[in-house]
Design an enzyme around this catalytic site. Structure first.
Site, PDB file in Angstrom:
ATOM      1  N   ASP A   1       0.770  -1.078   0.132  1.00 54.99           N
ATOM      2  CA  ASP A   1      -0.018   0.081  -0.234  1.00 54.99           C
ATOM      3  C   ASP A   1       0.970   1.354   0.139  1.00 54.99           C
ATOM      4  O   ASP A   1       1.951   1.283   0.585  1.00 54.99           O
ATOM      5  CB  ASP A   1      -0.860  -0.095   1.346  1.00 54.99           C
ATOM      6  CG  ASP A   1      -1.916   0.828   1.401  1.00 54.99           C
ATOM      7  OD1 ASP A   1      -2.254   1.648   0.314  1.00 54.99           O
ATOM      8  OD2 ASP A   1      -3.024   0.835   2.162  1.00 54.99           O
TER       9      ASP A   1
ATOM     10  N   ARG B   1     -12.646   1.602   7.816  1.00 51.12           N
ATOM     11  CA  ARG B   1     -11.307   2.126   7.310  1.00 51.12           C
ATOM     12  C   ARG B   1     -11.256   3.379   6.575  1.00 51.12           C
ATOM     13  O   ARG B   1     -10.440   3.264   5.420  1.00 51.12           O
ATOM     14  CB  ARG B   1     -10.380   0.839   6.858  1.00 51.12           C
ATOM     15  CG  ARG B   1      -8.789   0.936   7.294  1.00 51.12           C
ATOM     16  CD  ARG B   1      -7.890   0.042   6.283  1.00 51.12           C
ATOM     17  NE  ARG B   1      -6.620   0.014   6.575  1.00 51.12           N
ATOM     18  CZ  ARG B   1      -5.628  -0.204   5.689  1.00 51.12           C
ATOM     19  NH1 ARG B   1      -5.796  -0.463   4.389  1.00 51.12           N
ATOM     20  NH2 ARG B   1      -4.385  -0.010   6.139  1.00 51.12           N
TER      21      ARG B   1
ATOM     22  N   LYS C   1      -0.889  -8.460  -5.302  1.00 51.50           N
ATOM     23  CA  LYS C   1      -1.639  -8.593  -4.090  1.00 51.50           C
ATOM     24  C   LYS C   1      -2.858  -7.926  -4.041  1.00 51.50           C
ATOM     25  O   LYS C   1      -2.961  -6.625  -4.356  1.00 51.50           O
ATOM     26  CB  LYS C   1      -0.580  -8.070  -2.814  1.00 51.50           C
ATOM     27  CG  LYS C   1      -1.184  -8.471  -1.516  1.00 51.50           C
ATOM     28  CD  LYS C   1      -0.365  -7.984  -0.205  1.00 51.50           C
ATOM     29  CE  LYS C   1      -1.186  -7.992   1.056  1.00 51.50           C
ATOM     30  NZ  LYS C   1      -0.055  -7.479   2.016  1.00 51.50           N
ATOM     31  N   TRP C   2      -3.821  -8.697  -3.963  1.00 53.39           N
ATOM     32  CA  TRP C   2      -5.230  -8.200  -4.258  1.00 53.39           C
ATOM     33  C   TRP C   2      -6.037  -8.131  -2.898  1.00 53.39           C
ATOM     34  O   TRP C   2      -6.218  -9.153  -2.177  1.00 53.39           O
ATOM     35  CB  TRP C   2      -6.102  -8.988  -5.084  1.00 53.39           C
ATOM     36  CG  TRP C   2      -7.539  -8.655  -5.491  1.00 53.39           C
ATOM     37  CD1 TRP C   2      -8.459  -8.239  -4.548  1.00 53.39           C
ATOM     38  CD2 TRP C   2      -7.894  -8.328  -6.903  1.00 53.39           C
ATOM     39  NE1 TRP C   2      -9.478  -8.095  -5.133  1.00 53.39           N
ATOM     40  CE2 TRP C   2      -9.325  -7.946  -6.398  1.00 53.39           C
ATOM     41  CE3 TRP C   2      -7.474  -8.309  -8.155  1.00 53.39           C
ATOM     42  CZ2 TRP C   2     -10.274  -7.680  -7.652  1.00 53.39           C
ATOM     43  CZ3 TRP C   2      -8.408  -7.882  -9.232  1.00 53.39           C
ATOM     44  CH2 TRP C   2      -9.628  -7.769  -8.999  1.00 53.39           C
ATOM     45  N   ASP C   3      -6.001  -7.010  -2.453  1.00 49.99           N
ATOM     46  CA  ASP C   3      -6.445  -6.781  -0.789  1.00 49.99           C
ATOM     47  C   ASP C   3      -7.984  -6.487  -0.760  1.00 49.99           C
ATOM     48  O   ASP C   3      -8.576  -6.001  -1.755  1.00 49.99           O
ATOM     49  CB  ASP C   3      -5.581  -5.524  -0.320  1.00 49.99           C
ATOM     50  CG  ASP C   3      -5.494  -5.918   1.191  1.00 49.99           C
ATOM     51  OD1 ASP C   3      -6.178  -6.604   1.777  1.00 49.99           O
ATOM     52  OD2 ASP C   3      -4.549  -5.087   2.021  1.00 49.99           O
ATOM     53  N   MET C   4      -8.669  -6.248   0.256  1.00 50.93           N
ATOM     54  CA  MET C   4     -10.155  -5.990   0.390  1.00 50.93           C
ATOM     55  C   MET C   4     -10.029  -6.207   2.016  1.00 50.93           C
ATOM     56  O   MET C   4     -10.236  -6.807   2.684  1.00 50.93           O
ATOM     57  CB  MET C   4     -10.869  -7.287  -0.210  1.00 50.93           C
ATOM     58  CG  MET C   4     -12.375  -6.948  -0.285  1.00 50.93           C
ATOM     59  SD  MET C   4     -13.297  -7.057   1.405  1.00 50.93           S
ATOM     60  CE  MET C   4     -14.737  -7.124   0.889  1.00 50.93           C
ATOM     61  N   ASN C   5     -10.194  -4.483   2.351  1.00 49.07           N
ATOM     62  CA  ASN C   5     -10.100  -4.150   3.862  1.00 49.07           C
ATOM     63  C   ASN C   5     -11.386  -3.649   4.493  1.00 49.07           C
ATOM     64  O   ASN C   5     -11.450  -2.992   5.460  1.00 49.07           O
ATOM     65  CB  ASN C   5      -8.947  -3.196   4.053  1.00 49.07           C
ATOM     66  CG  ASN C   5      -7.862  -3.896   3.758  1.00 49.07           C
ATOM     67  OD1 ASN C   5      -7.355  -4.885   4.664  1.00 49.07           O
ATOM     68  ND2 ASN C   5      -6.842  -3.549   2.939  1.00 49.07           N
TER      69      ASN C   5
ATOM     70  N   CYS D   1      -6.049 -11.257  -0.629  1.00 47.35           N
ATOM     71  CA  CYS D   1      -5.941 -10.721   0.889  1.00 47.35           C
ATOM     72  C   CYS D   1      -7.030 -10.174   1.046  1.00 47.35           C
ATOM     73  O   CYS D   1      -7.646  -9.529   0.235  1.00 47.35           O
ATOM     74  CB  CYS D   1      -4.723  -9.935   0.891  1.00 47.35           C
ATOM     75  SG  CYS D   1      -4.411  -9.200   2.503  1.00 47.35           S
TER      76      CYS D   1
ATOM     77  N   ASP E   1      -2.894 -10.958   8.815  1.00 40.81           N
ATOM     78  CA  ASP E   1      -2.297  -9.648   9.335  1.00 40.81           C
ATOM     79  C   ASP E   1      -1.328  -9.806  10.684  1.00 40.81           C
ATOM     80  O   ASP E   1      -0.635  -8.912  10.954  1.00 40.81           O
ATOM     81  CB  ASP E   1      -2.935  -8.425   9.322  1.00 40.81           C
ATOM     82  CG  ASP E   1      -3.221  -7.977   8.187  1.00 40.81           C
ATOM     83  OD1 ASP E   1      -2.783  -8.234   7.195  1.00 40.81           O
ATOM     84  OD2 ASP E   1      -4.200  -6.820   8.128  1.00 40.81           O
TER      85      ASP E   1
HETATM   86  C1  DGJ Z   1      -4.090  -5.158   4.786  1.00 38.38           C
HETATM   87  C2  DGJ Z   1      -3.149  -6.242   4.386  1.00 38.38           C
HETATM   88  O1  DGJ Z   1      -3.614  -7.702   4.993  1.00 38.38           O
HETATM   89  C3  DGJ Z   1      -1.847  -5.839   5.069  1.00 38.38           C
HETATM   90  O2  DGJ Z   1      -0.878  -7.048   4.438  1.00 38.38           O
HETATM   91  C4  DGJ Z   1      -1.456  -4.923   3.864  1.00 38.38           C
HETATM   92  O3  DGJ Z   1      -1.567  -4.987   2.699  1.00 38.38           O
HETATM   93  C5  DGJ Z   1      -2.351  -3.566   4.343  1.00 38.38           C
HETATM   94  N1  DGJ Z   1      -3.717  -4.005   4.133  1.00 38.38           N
HETATM   95  C6  DGJ Z   1      -2.238  -2.436   3.560  1.00 38.38           C
HETATM   96  O4  DGJ Z   1      -3.200  -1.258   3.775  1.00 38.38           O
END
Ligand code: DGJ
Length: 723
Positions: free
Chosen positions: A364, A440, A473-477, A523, A545
């Site tokens: 990020d 977030r 790395k495809w994230d989703m938070n 991710c 994480d």
């Molecule tokens: C959540 C991911 O699990 C982390 O490894 C990292 O990529 C952060 N997001 C970045 O915002």
């Protein structure tokens, strides 16, 4: 043909060397569930449930009061006709009525397996399929129960297809994927629960009367409950006993329920969660549910895991990566978070290269004005202050140093503080005149819209076609809230959560088909969407994480019930650990990370020269044994959550690595023998450290004496080679 129809008995028998699954047609009307378990040579209805008139049970034929669906062991629920247990489907017609009575009509058996429209599914050559068609004559509806038998695994998959042949609309209020009635209730229920940074904890308890369920209503499969449950016989252990496991190939809201009824039978049902689902099925339209995996083992939980591991590696995960070695990587997140300059990263990458690491992943913070998690999601253009020439020239510089380059994206999200939000305020899920909740500091893009899908496909295509990016790395938070838009008619708003997942799958399918050689890591704040649906497109997952080694014995151990180590990202991070403040030794952190997809997540230039030397040795050791670590057969020998130690074995035809981990030191230090259980009994093995030679059988049965440790969180790796 491993699926046969016995006309005389009116039974379908799905059978291979590991499992039998048997379905009966009862008086040409409903389907009964007759058997699921160890393989039977043939079947003649020996255990046919006795149909008897039960009080308060509605029946359709006054001359045949015993034939009542509410008291039968079924293969599929019925709807509105007296089967009061949990349902696998519910259909409302335009008259507002909820009765749809499907009867047996016909069947088809064929080699191979069809794809499920718009959804990920198990695919492969060694599969035989059965389709049983049921018909609702009055309403002109069809329901097809699809079964697929793997030739070489104790695995059957199921899903349901609904077809509307009428001139009227109907509404699917519930469209489940799998239902099965067990004749007894003597089972333990096993599932995986957790939270962000603490995923995949097994919980096992005896079934109680009534309903026990796990679910997600978060718009993603979630950290909280994995879309998995298993029924185990009370005596079942890691090493022996019967397991009936259920796993859902889907990344959105799900439900898995086990209901013990008044007659001590158990119904297991799995599907999309009906609370956030409804589907308008127009005339001539079809709806296909996601696929359920049914896994039978009589070799305990390790046997169950073997079935899942083989299935996901060879029948689900992207073909290009099936046998491809994964690079050792450095991820910049914990070493830098949002604070870095191009120069700093280039300096770090030189140290990374010197350590022998192969892939440099920029996490990020590289785009828009992204200096914190408050902005820029959606604005996928290089951060001008950080990368004066842009991210692609930077990627090329990394490539020129002899490193592969990986880049982080969180495509499904949009920051309220972004250009994209200004230009397309309607692209995020929202309800008219309601506050859009943030999590977030972000909203969720509405992927049910094709314009949003196309925007993301174009954006990803732009970056990947540069040829400078070898990994994503495809994230989703965040999870979904206020799921709504102004496009879908009011009566179809409840389709959005599922349409969103279909949109996500369309993007993933398009991009991963166009760029099969790019390694995608799934991710969602770690394991928040580590489900078989996502693993159909992405070969690996950032497991959690929580990068603390000792915690990872729980998390990787929990996920190992379902996924092999090669699917789990595992990184050595700095101490004190950023999540827990714990300071495990470098050896402990590395050893535990070896049993995953190995990498680092810290600023290597902050290590002492001695530590750096050790890192080089560890990288070289992992690379030397990569084939074994990534593609060996994995077994759990001891579990952190069951005692004071954890032990894992990974082996192939030639050699074996064993991780032993001691949780807490104890003052009385009892003798502890680690039984390897799964080495080849007749082979001789040489311990590569001591050069001692032992037979497989003595290691398996008598066990290795593992030193009683006087320190917390100590690990040891045993490397045995066959002689
Ligand atoms: C959540 C991911 O699990 C982390 O490894 C990292 O990529 C952060 N997001 C970045 O915002």
């Amino acid at each position: 043909m491993p699926i046969i129809f016995n006309k005389k008995q009116q039974v379908f028998h799905l059978k291979n060397e590991k499992v039998s699954y048997i379905i009966g047609i009862e008086k040409n009307r409903y389907l009964s569930h007759l058997y699921f378990g160890a393989p039977l040579t043939s079947y003649h209805r020996v255990n046919q449930a006795y149909l008897v008139e039960r009080s308060f049970a509605p029946y359709f034929d006054p001359q045949d009061k015993n034939y009542a669906t509410g008291t039968m062991l079924l293969e599929n629920s019925t709807n509105g006709g007296g089967d009061y247990r949990v349902a696998n489907y519910q259909i409302r017609n335009e008259a507002g009525q909820n009765f749809a009575d499907f009867h047996y009509d016909s069947y088809k058996i064929y080699d191979g397996k069809k794809k499920i429209e718009g959804l990920p599914s198990i695919q492969g050559d060694k599969i035989t399929s059965l389709e049983i068609t049921l018909v609702e004559k009055n309403q002109q509806l069809e329901m097809i129960l699809v079964y697929n038998l793997m030739e070489d695994l104790g695995v059957i998959t199921r899903h349901t297809i609904f077809k509307n042949y009428s001139q009227n609309k109907v509404y699917l209020e519930n469209a489940g994927s799998c239902l099965i009635d067990f004749p007894d209730s003597q089972y333990d229920f096993l599932h995986l629960y957790g939270s962000h940074a603490s995923e995949a904890h097994p919980e096992r308890f005896p079934l109680h009367r009534g309903i026990q369920e796990v679910n997600s209503l978060r718009g993603a499969s979630s950290h909280q409950h994995h879309p998995f449950a298993a029924l185990l016989k009370p005596e079942t252990t890691e090493f022996s006993g019967e397991v009936f496991a259920f796993h859902f190939i889907y990344s959105g809201n799900f439900i898995i329920q086990a209901e013990v009824d008044q007659y001590e039978t158990t119904r297991l049902q799995m599907g999309i969660h009906p609370d956030t689902f409804e589907w308008q099925l127009n005339p001539e339209e079809t709806f296909e549910t996601p696929e359920a995996v049914l896994n039978y083992s009589n070799e305990g939980l390790n046997g169950m895991s073997q079935n899942f591991h083989q299935l996901y590696l060879h029948y689900l995960s992207p073909k290009f990566w099936e046998n491809k070695r994964r690079p050792v990587l450095l991820n910049t997140w914990e070493g830098n978070y949002f604070n870095f300059t191009e120069e700093e990263l280039l300096q770090q990458s030189q140290v990374v290269k010197k350590a022998g690491i192969e892939l440099f992943v920029l996490d990020d913070g590289w785009f828009g004005k992204r200096d914190s998690d408050h902005s820029s999601l959606g604005d996928w253009k290089s951060h001008k202050k950080k990368f004066s020439e842009g991210i692609i020239p930077f990627a090329k510089k990394i490539n020129e140093e002899g490193l592969k380059f990986g880049l982080w994206f969180e495509p499904e999200m949009i920051s309220p503080e972004s250009e994209l939000a200004k230009n397309h305020p309607d692209w995020a899920f929202h309800l008219k005149n309601e506050t859009q909740y943030q999590s977030r500091n972000q909203w969720v893009l509405d992927l049910s819209r094709t314009d949003v899908q196309d925007y993301l496909i174009e954006m990803l295509r732009y970056y990947l076609s540069s040829g400078a990016i070898q990994y994503i790395k495809w994230d989703m938070n965040r999870h979904l809230s206020q799921v709504g838009n102004e496009i879908m008619p009011p009566l179809q708003q409840k389709e959005l959560a599922h349409r969103h997942i279909l949109g996500l799958y369309r993007i993933l399918d398009t991009i991963t088909t166009e760029f099969p050689e790019v390694l995608f890591e799934n991710c969602s704040g770690g394991g928040g969407r580590f489900d078989p649906g996502m693993m159909a497109y992405m070969a690996q997952n950032w497991t959690s994480d929580n990068s603390d080694g000792p915690s990872r014995t729980f998390i990787q151990g929990g996920y190992s019930y379902l996924y092999p180590p090669v699917m789990m990202g595992a990184h050595v991070s700095a101490v004190p650990n950023h999540q827990l403040g714990r300071s495990a030794s470098l050896a402990t952190r590395s050893h535990i990370a070896f049993f995953g997809n190995f990498g680092y997540e810290l600023d290597l230039s902050k290590l002492t020269p001695e530590e750096m030397e050790q890192v080089k040795k560890d990288v070289a050791f992992y690379q030397k044994h990569r084939e074994l670590f990534q593609f060996g057969t994995f077994h759990r020998l001891e579990n952190s959550w069951q005692g004071n130690s954890c032990a894992w074995l990974i082996q192939n035809e030639k050699e074996a690595m064993i991780l032993y981990f001691n949780l807490l030191a104890s003052p009385h230090r009892p003798l502890h023998y680690l039984k390897t259980k799964y080495l080849f009994n007749d082979a001789l093995y040489e311990n590569q450290e001591t050069k001692e030679v032992f037979s497989g059988s003595e290691l398996n049965q008598a066990g290795l004496l593992v030193s009683p440790y006087s320190q917390d969180f100590v690990t040891k790796i045993f490397h045995f080679k066959k002689v």
